[in-house]
Design an enzyme around this catalytic site. Structure first.
Site: not given
Ligand code: AG3
Length: 274
Positions: A32, A63, A87, A138-139, A156, A158, A163
């Site tokens: 990405q 979080h 992160d 890969d999870g 946690d 995307t 993926p």
């Molecule tokens: N993970 C999910 C974030 C989703 C954001 N979506 C959006 N902005 N449309 C966040 C990772 C944080 N550790």
């Protein structure tokens, strides 16, 4: 001031913009585009494929909500797995619980970890703890190889595209179920109930796999406006049966035992979606 704006396209017909001061970092990893930008309103932000993942100003809301709810449902979480979360923000909250002995962080993109360590130290610092095992794999594949090992599994990831898509599938949730001990607790972010087309399907999939399952909500100002959802699946423990005393020595800015109960109260239009 520079007139330099970041725009996130939430749907084809709805986008949100905020001013940026600087692009601190940009690269294309094998998975990405990764960027870190500085913004006067939100602090530093991590963007993956032009979608905001976390910001130094509001990361605590997301979080704390993704972590303390499942960890409080379980009376004594020791072994935790995080899928995604490169992160380090979720790991930072997990390590606030003294019962936790190990955290396995399964992040497919090692560049997200390295970029976060460099540019977002206030979010990522816990990744350096001895309790954390980082695996850049890969999870989906890893989950299939685990059996009755974890007290808690946190996804946690995307939003579902590319993926991450399969991380919202029933097959994956079955693998998660098998990777948990008999009293394990699972949570995943399940997106915006107001704008995302995957919310309903993801929640239903989790409800079909876990005997006790329910979505809960927070409001994260940097994501799609309005509610953001998470869905918890528990093999044994009731979702609201928590011991508030465990929070006495844990410092938070968002989560409280009252927030825990309130988060599961769904507005009628969201109940009706399910
Ligand atoms: N993970 C999910 C974030 C989703 C954001 N979506 C959006 N902005 N449309 C966040 C990772 C944080 N550790």
């Amino acid at each position: 001031m520079l007139d330099f704006w970041f725009t996130e396209h939430h749907t084809d017909n709805y986008k949100v913009s905020w001013r940026m001061d600087k692009i601190l970092h940009f690269e294309k990893s094998p998975f990405q585009e990764i960027a870190v930008v500085e913004s006067p309103e939100l602090g530093r932000a991590l963007l993956l494929d032009n979608i905001v993942q976390t910001t130094t100003k509001f990361e605590f809301i997301y979080h704390e909500t993704i972590v303390h709810i499942p960890l409080m449902i379980h009376p004594e979480p020791k072994r935790v797995m995080v899928v995604g979360g490169g992160d380090g923000g979720a790991v930072k909250e997990i390590l606030k619980h003294p019962s936790v002995e190990t955290v396995d962080l399964i992040e497919i993109d090692e560049r997200v970890i390295e970029v976060s360590k460099k540019w977002l130290p206030e979010i990522s610092h816990a990744l350096r703890s001895d309790k954390v095992n980082i695996m850049t794999i890969d999870g989906l594949k890893h989950m299939k190889q685990c059996s009755s090992q974890y007290d808690i599994i946190i996804v946690d990831c995307t939003d579902p595209s590319g993926p991450s898509m399969d991380l919202f599938s029933k097959d994956f949730y079955r693998d998660v179920y098998n990777a948990l001990k008999d009293d394990g607790v699972f949570v995943s972010q399940t997106g915006s109930p107001s704008f995302s087309t995957h919310f309903k399907q993801a929640v239903q999939n989790i409800m079909e796999v876990f005997p006790l399952a329910k979505p809960y909500l927070t409001c994260e100002p940097t994501y799609i406006a309005g509610f953001w959802s998470f869905t918890v699946g528990s093999k044994k423990y009731q979702l609201d049966n928590i011991n508030p005393e465990r929070m006495f020595n844990i410092e938070t800015k968002y989560y409280t035992p009252d927030i825990h109960k309130a988060a599961f109260v769904l507005p009628k239009y969201i109940e009706q979606l399910l």
